[in-house]
Design a protein around this motif. Structure first.
Motif, PDB file in Angstrom:
ATOM      1  N   PHE A  51      13.956  47.166  66.592  1.00 12.86           N
ATOM      2  CA  PHE A  51      13.818  46.250  65.460  1.00 12.86           C
ATOM      3  C   PHE A  51      12.453  45.564  65.466  1.00 12.86           C
ATOM      4  N   TYR A  52      11.973  45.181  66.643  1.00 13.06           N
ATOM      5  CA  TYR A  52      10.678  44.497  66.738  1.00 13.06           C
ATOM      6  C   TYR A  52       9.535  45.424  66.313  1.00 13.06           C
ATOM      7  N   VAL A  53       9.526  46.650  66.827  1.00 20.44           N
ATOM      8  CA  VAL A  53       8.474  47.593  66.476  1.00 20.44           C
ATOM      9  C   VAL A  53       8.532  47.918  64.982  1.00 20.44           C
ATOM     10  N   HIS A  54       9.740  48.033  64.441  1.00 19.35           N
ATOM     11  CA  HIS A  54       9.882  48.306  63.003  1.00 19.35           C
ATOM     12  C   HIS A  54       9.295  47.179  62.165  1.00 19.35           C
ATOM     13  N   ARG A  55       9.635  45.946  62.487  1.00 19.05           N
ATOM     14  CA  ARG A  55       9.156  44.804  61.707  1.00 19.05           C
ATOM     15  C   ARG A  55       7.649  44.609  61.860  1.00 19.05           C
ATOM     16  N   VAL A  56       7.142  44.728  63.081  1.00 20.51           N
ATOM     17  CA  VAL A  56       5.697  44.571  63.295  1.00 20.51           C
ATOM     18  C   VAL A  56       4.954  45.705  62.602  1.00 20.51           C
ATOM     19  N   GLY A  57       5.458  46.930  62.722  1.00 23.58           N
ATOM     20  CA  GLY A  57       4.820  48.067  62.065  1.00 23.58           C
ATOM     21  C   GLY A  57       4.794  47.921  60.561  1.00 23.58           C
ATOM     22  N   ASN A  73       1.588  39.307  62.817  1.00 23.11           N
ATOM     23  CA  ASN A  73       2.876  39.997  62.768  1.00 23.11           C
ATOM     24  C   ASN A  73       3.593  39.983  64.109  1.00 23.11           C
ATOM     25  N   ILE A  74       2.845  40.062  65.190  1.00 26.87           N
ATOM     26  CA  ILE A  74       3.471  39.987  66.516  1.00 26.87           C
ATOM     27  C   ILE A  74       4.117  38.624  66.714  1.00 26.87           C
ATOM     28  N   LEU A  75       3.448  37.561  66.286  1.00 29.96           N
ATOM     29  CA  LEU A  75       3.980  36.213  66.465  1.00 29.96           C
ATOM     30  C   LEU A  75       5.133  35.891  65.516  1.00 29.96           C
ATOM     31  N   VAL A  76       5.008  36.288  64.262  1.00 25.41           N
ATOM     32  CA  VAL A  76       6.048  35.971  63.277  1.00 25.41           C
ATOM     33  C   VAL A  76       7.354  36.679  63.608  1.00 25.41           C
ATOM     34  N   ASN A  77       7.268  37.867  64.163  1.00 27.33           N
ATOM     35  CA  ASN A  77       8.477  38.647  64.423  1.00 27.33           C
ATOM     36  C   ASN A  77       9.053  38.467  65.816  1.00 27.33           C
ATOM     37  N   ILE A  78       8.557  37.501  66.567  1.00 28.84           N
ATOM     38  CA  ILE A  78       9.108  37.228  67.905  1.00 28.84           C
ATOM     39  C   ILE A  78      10.570  36.813  67.807  1.00 28.84           C
ATOM     40  N   GLN A  79      10.961  36.238  66.703  1.00 29.25           N
ATOM     41  CA  GLN A  79      12.348  35.801  66.530  1.00 29.25           C
ATOM     42  C   GLN A  79      13.314  36.965  66.710  1.00 29.25           C
ATOM     43  N   ILE A  80      12.907  38.169  66.363  1.00 29.49           N
ATOM     44  CA  ILE A  80      13.767  39.340  66.514  1.00 29.49           C
ATOM     45  C   ILE A  80      14.108  39.558  67.984  1.00 29.49           C
ATOM     46  N   VAL A  88      13.273  29.141  57.320  1.00 30.25           N
ATOM     47  CA  VAL A  88      11.843  29.023  57.608  1.00 30.25           C
ATOM     48  C   VAL A  88      11.278  30.400  57.979  1.00 30.25           C
ATOM     49  N   HIS A  89      12.025  31.157  58.763  1.00 27.72           N
ATOM     50  CA  HIS A  89      11.576  32.500  59.145  1.00 27.72           C
ATOM     51  C   HIS A  89      11.508  33.398  57.922  1.00 27.72           C
ATOM     52  N   TYR A  90      12.514  33.353  57.060  1.00 32.67           N
ATOM     53  CA  TYR A  90      12.490  34.152  55.834  1.00 32.67           C
ATOM     54  C   TYR A  90      11.334  33.739  54.929  1.00 32.67           C
ATOM     55  N   LEU A  91      11.044  32.466  54.881  1.00 30.27           N
ATOM     56  CA  LEU A  91       9.924  31.978  54.084  1.00 30.27           C
ATOM     57  C   LEU A  91       8.599  32.511  54.627  1.00 30.27           C
ATOM     58  N   LEU A  92       8.436  32.511  55.955  1.00 29.71           N
ATOM     59  CA  LEU A  92       7.218  33.058  56.563  1.00 29.71           C
ATOM     60  C   LEU A  92       7.059  34.544  56.247  1.00 29.71           C
ATOM     61  N   LEU A  93       8.145  35.302  56.392  1.00 27.73           N
ATOM     62  CA  LEU A  93       8.077  36.741  56.133  1.00 27.73           C
ATOM     63  C   LEU A  93       7.789  37.031  54.670  1.00 27.73           C
ATOM     64  N   SER A  94       8.480  36.336  53.783  1.00 29.40           N
ATOM     65  CA  SER A  94       8.291  36.618  52.354  1.00 29.40           C
ATOM     66  C   SER A  94       6.941  36.104  51.857  1.00 29.40           C
ATOM     67  N   SER A  95       6.431  35.001  52.391  1.00 27.61           N
ATOM     68  CA  SER A  95       5.130  34.514  51.935  1.00 27.61           C
ATOM     69  C   SER A  95       4.017  35.473  52.364  1.00 27.61           C
TER      70      SER A  95
END
Length: 159
Positions: free
Chosen positions: A19-25, A73-80, A114-121
């Motif tokens: 999931f992490y590699v998918h989101r970062v990619g 992207n590495i930092l934003v997706n750490i939540q995964i 907040v995480h969804y807002l970061l991803l969508s923004s």
């Protein structure tokens, strides 16, 4: 794996990694495409435009923006990495989302928006820049076509 009803489920580490590699990619791909679009728009802009100074500096900073895209992207997706886990056999848990071969716990009600807002923004910013760059390139090429229209005419031009 879920589509083929595999009996093999991923471990916690494998789920987190997939999931992490998918989101970062996905994020890096979106950012790189945006960067390329903006770079192309700056490159084909006329020398007398307001982008003339950027035209000289853009190639120097493309690598820096690419690295920034990776880091962001590495930092934003750490939540995964925190909330994904292997397959859970839980039947009645509202805090767990089943993805077929992995599961994820739902984060707190204040962190998740907040995480969804970061991803969508990030996505909206990239898409907005790509739309602007594409529109600019169409406008630049249309103006260029109008300027060189006389070259393809059969009658000699007075200029």
């Amino acid at each position: 794996m879920a589509a083929f009803v595999s009996k093999y489920y991923l471990s916690d580490i494998e789920c987190k990694l997939v999931f992490y590699v998918h989101r970062v990619g996905r994020g890096v791909s979106m950012g790189s495409t945006c960067l390329l679009s903006v770079f192309q728009a700056i490159t084909i802009s006329p020398r007398d435009s307001m982008w003339a100074e950027l035209k000289l500096q853009a190639p120097k900073h493309t690598g820096n923006f690419s690295i920034l895209c990776w880091i962001l992207n590495i930092l934003v997706n750490i939540q995964i990495l925190l909330y994904m886990s292997g397959k859970c056999n839980c039947k009645n848990s509202t805090k767990i989302t089943d993805y077929g071969y992995c599961s994820g716990t739902v984060s707190s009600s204040t962190v998740q928006p907040v995480h969804y807002l970061l991803l969508s923004s990030y996505d909206v910013l990239c898409l907005g820049l790509m739309i602007w760059a594409s529109g600019s390139m169409v406008f630049i090429l249309l103006r260029h076509k109008q300027r060189v229209q006389h070259i393809h005419g059969t009658s000699p031009s007075p200029s």
